[in-house]
Scaffold this active site. Sequence first.
Site, mmCIF file in Angstrom:
data_model
loop_
_atom_site.group_PDB
_atom_site.id
_atom_site.type_symbol
_atom_site.label_atom_id
_atom_site.label_comp_id
_atom_site.label_asym_id
_atom_site.label_seq_id
_atom_site.Cartn_x
_atom_site.Cartn_y
_atom_site.Cartn_z
ATOM 1 N N TRP A 4 0.799 -1.226 0.000
ATOM 2 C CA TRP A 4 0.000 0.000 0.000
ATOM 3 C C TRP A 4 0.829 1.273 0.000
ATOM 4 C CZ3 TRP A 4 2.052 2.203 4.210
ATOM 5 C CH2 TRP A 4 2.482 1.358 5.253
ATOM 6 N N ASN A 5 2.146 1.176 0.253
ATOM 7 C CA ASN A 5 2.863 2.419 0.583
ATOM 8 C C ASN A 5 3.096 3.336 -0.615
ATOM 9 O OD1 ASN A 5 4.777 0.634 -0.454
ATOM 10 N ND2 ASN A 5 6.415 1.537 0.759
ATOM 11 N N CYS A 21 10.221 1.790 1.735
ATOM 12 C CA CYS A 21 11.181 0.700 1.982
ATOM 13 C C CYS A 21 12.602 1.219 2.066
ATOM 14 C CB CYS A 21 11.050 -0.355 0.898
ATOM 15 S SG CYS A 21 11.254 0.307 -0.756
ATOM 16 N N GLU A 41 11.023 -7.904 -3.106
ATOM 17 C CA GLU A 41 11.485 -6.574 -2.688
ATOM 18 C C GLU A 41 10.938 -6.357 -1.292
ATOM 19 O OE1 GLU A 41 13.331 -4.888 -4.775
ATOM 20 O OE2 GLU A 41 12.949 -5.932 -6.651
ATOM 21 N N LEU A 42 11.814 -6.398 -0.276
ATOM 22 C CA LEU A 42 11.317 -6.497 1.100
ATOM 23 C C LEU A 42 11.730 -5.300 1.972
ATOM 24 C CD1 LEU A 42 12.106 -10.321 1.419
ATOM 25 C CD2 LEU A 42 10.035 -9.230 0.549
ATOM 26 N N SER A 84 -5.430 -4.260 -0.340
ATOM 27 C CA SER A 84 -6.846 -3.861 -0.314
ATOM 28 C C SER A 84 -7.025 -2.375 -0.008
ATOM 29 C CB SER A 84 -7.608 -4.656 0.752
ATOM 30 O OG SER A 84 -7.515 -6.014 0.455
ATOM 31 N N GLU A 139 12.405 -2.824 11.679
ATOM 32 C CA GLU A 139 11.872 -1.774 10.802
ATOM 33 C C GLU A 139 10.644 -1.149 11.479
ATOM 34 O OE1 GLU A 139 9.803 -3.084 7.226
ATOM 35 O OE2 GLU A 139 10.886 -1.594 6.056
ATOM 36 N N LYS A 145 -2.291 -8.296 -7.808
ATOM 37 C CA LYS A 145 -3.096 -8.179 -6.598
ATOM 38 C C LYS A 145 -2.513 -7.058 -5.737
ATOM 39 C CE LYS A 145 -3.017 -9.425 -2.492
ATOM 40 N NZ LYS A 145 -3.634 -8.239 -1.865
ATOM 41 N N PRO A 146 -3.147 -5.889 -5.810
ATOM 42 C CA PRO A 146 -2.685 -4.800 -4.948
ATOM 43 C C PRO A 146 -3.177 -4.999 -3.521
ATOM 44 C CG PRO A 146 -4.527 -4.074 -6.327
ATOM 45 C CD PRO A 146 -4.283 -5.510 -6.669
ATOM 46 N N SER A 194 6.565 -7.034 3.106
ATOM 47 C CA SER A 194 7.396 -7.246 4.285
ATOM 48 C C SER A 194 8.255 -8.503 4.137
ATOM 49 C CB SER A 194 6.506 -7.368 5.518
ATOM 50 O OG SER A 194 5.669 -8.495 5.366
HETATM 51 P P1 NAD Z 1 2.768 -7.138 3.523
HETATM 52 O O1 NAD Z 1 3.854 -8.132 3.343
HETATM 53 O O2 NAD Z 1 1.894 -7.252 4.684
HETATM 54 O O3 NAD Z 1 1.804 -7.107 2.243
HETATM 55 C C1 NAD Z 1 2.282 -6.903 0.918
HETATM 56 C C2 NAD Z 1 1.305 -7.547 -0.065
HETATM 57 O O4 NAD Z 1 1.325 -8.961 0.121
HETATM 58 C C3 NAD Z 1 -0.156 -7.118 0.116
HETATM 59 O O5 NAD Z 1 -0.760 -6.989 -1.158
HETATM 60 C C4 NAD Z 1 -0.760 -8.294 0.886
HETATM 61 O O6 NAD Z 1 -2.144 -8.428 0.682
HETATM 62 C C5 NAD Z 1 0.010 -9.464 0.271
HETATM 63 N N1 NAD Z 1 0.091 -10.670 1.116
HETATM 64 C C6 NAD Z 1 -0.041 -10.772 2.458
HETATM 65 N N2 NAD Z 1 0.120 -12.055 2.846
HETATM 66 C C7 NAD Z 1 0.370 -12.779 1.727
HETATM 67 C C8 NAD Z 1 0.633 -14.160 1.478
HETATM 68 N N3 NAD Z 1 0.693 -15.066 2.467
HETATM 69 N N4 NAD Z 1 0.841 -14.555 0.212
HETATM 70 C C9 NAD Z 1 0.812 -13.666 -0.801
HETATM 71 N N5 NAD Z 1 0.575 -12.345 -0.633
HETATM 72 C C10 NAD Z 1 0.361 -11.892 0.620
HETATM 73 O O7 NAD Z 1 3.527 -5.721 3.494
HETATM 74 P P2 NAD Z 1 2.910 -4.273 3.739
HETATM 75 O O8 NAD Z 1 2.746 -4.075 5.195
HETATM 76 O O9 NAD Z 1 1.747 -4.068 2.845
HETATM 77 O O10 NAD Z 1 4.086 -3.339 3.190
HETATM 78 C C11 NAD Z 1 5.074 -2.830 4.005
HETATM 79 C C12 NAD Z 1 6.360 -3.620 3.852
HETATM 80 O O11 NAD Z 1 6.734 -3.653 2.475
HETATM 81 C C13 NAD Z 1 7.513 -2.987 4.577
HETATM 82 O O12 NAD Z 1 8.265 -3.975 5.234
HETATM 83 C C14 NAD Z 1 8.339 -2.355 3.460
HETATM 84 O O13 NAD Z 1 9.694 -2.191 3.785
HETATM 85 C C15 NAD Z 1 8.108 -3.302 2.336
HETATM 86 N N6 NAD Z 1 8.320 -2.660 1.027
HETATM 87 C C16 NAD Z 1 9.433 -2.988 0.317
HETATM 88 C C17 NAD Z 1 9.689 -2.365 -0.902
HETATM 89 C C18 NAD Z 1 10.931 -2.694 -1.694
HETATM 90 O O14 NAD Z 1 10.995 -2.318 -2.854
HETATM 91 N N7 NAD Z 1 11.919 -3.363 -1.129
HETATM 92 C C19 NAD Z 1 8.796 -1.419 -1.400
HETATM 93 C C20 NAD Z 1 7.647 -1.120 -0.643
HETATM 94 C C21 NAD Z 1 7.423 -1.757 0.567
#
Ligand code: NAD
Length: 538
Positions: free
Chosen positions: A178-179, A309, A275-276, A205, A407, A202-203, A254
Amino acid sequence: MSNSIPADGPLVTGPGDPEHDPGAAYALEPDHVSSLTSLLLATSGETVVTRTPLTGAPLAVLPQSSDADVDEAFRRARRAQQTWSRTSLAHRQQLLLRLHDLVLDRQEEILDLIVWESGKARKHAFDEPLHIALTARYYGRTLNRHLDPRRVPGVFPVLTRAEVNRIPKGVVGVISPWNYPFTMALCDGLAAIAAGNAVVAKPDSQTTLSALYAARLLVEAGFPADLWQVVSGPGPRVGGAIIDRADYVCFTGSTATGRRVAAQAAERLIGASLELGGKNPLLVLRDADVEKAAEGAVRAAFSNAGQLCVSIERMFVADQVYDRFVDRFVARTEAMTLGATLDWGNDMGSLINEDQLRTVVAHVDDAVAKGAHVLTGGRARPDLGPFFYEPTILEGVTPEMACFGNETFGPVVSLYRFSDESEAVDRANDGEYGLNASIYSRDGARARALARRVKCGTVNVNEAFAATFASLGAPMGGMRQSGMGRRQGAEGILRYTETQAVATQRGMPLAPAFGLSDEAYAKVMTASLRVLKRTGRA
Ligand code: NAD
């Protein structure tokens, strides 16, 4: 996805709109919301209501996708991909460059939507169309360089002709957070379709409307309607269903979720790029321009309220400049304006939701309880909006505090003093992450030499994070627990292809011929290898 393009008109009405009643609140036009949600492949009958972080008011009713919808998305995408993969690179480049112009032309509408959905300041939202325009231009100008068949030396000169083709993987699953709801939904998939794949996206929600707007722009730019499917629903169920069907998965989110995605992709033997998260360090060396470093530090730590991130959560500052830097950094931070409006005036916006606010409060409260000092900030601001938190600078953070190595993903940064540069690099390399770093110094060559010792996928010299992120020819991604694979540059597109080697043998076969015995053939080959080595062939 439907091909229909809704009528033009303002997406959001509010103070930026000349016909808007200045006393009234902003409103997202219901027709536009429904025209966007109609692009979703989602027939389960279930819905989710999203809310804007600006005020907490309802934003959209999102239909949710079932497993059957994900099946249908893949069926449509596979069919579209077969035709698309045969289109010329010149045609794809033309569409990418058209998208570039379209994104710049529509930026006001895009920015309204991003701010509305994510609560971020407009100037931080602007990074998103900017990044998509840069991505579209980069691949729009370089597809031939990456994808044209490449000649390589055959085993024998003249007799063996060898070349390497780049074959698209098929249908790529793109799971995004979402960020940065517009660019994270689009930038990685753009490289995938440029390489001849289709996408099922899948973005998150919370920010599905921005992702749907991105999908609609692709159709307007001329990409086939079924090439890019969007489904919605909870990550574990719908994200999991995508990984079960995709030929490759690109995940941004994440580290904890990334591990699950990697395990599921490994089970199916499909590739994945991840990308985490990060706990990114910034180093201010003794010869840094302190004013420039303090200005960069504000952007590094507080862009998008730290929900980035690559944003900086740890700053290591040389003894010689520590006091001056802290003074300037705190002053600049205290001069920031916070607000819940769509216009350009704010330096920082809201956090995304209650969970994110809770983490930020917990990290700061824990640090303070264990002895850290708050130099500025340290308070939620419910007077501005439900999830606002002040930009916060901490001193005296120690390893037992939660924000030392975890983080925060919020507007909270810890300052540390150092006297020895090597020791500062070791401390910057401490921990499990390795995404982004920043180094401030007047001596660029010295900073670049130091960069090689920092275990991060990107290092910015005299800039916070944008120099690497906006240099599309350079790969971007994480070392260690910050990810696998890279977006941008050659790596960013080649990950979506399989290499295929085609070698054509002329004249003599690679076996005994002209009545040679096996033994004589072995001798001829041995002599040939010696000659080939002497002639310098690879
Ligand atoms: P998240 O991991 O909770 O969710 C990311 C996406 O994954 C969402 O669309 C979510 O619905 C989906 N998801 C959740 N569980 C899943 C599963 N079991 N299988 C498949 N998909 C699943 O992360 P978040 O809280 O939305 O985003 C924040 C995190 O993302 C932070 O840790 C940030 O550092 C990281 N981030 C990294 C980058 C990068 O380029 N390295 C860029 C943006 C955000």
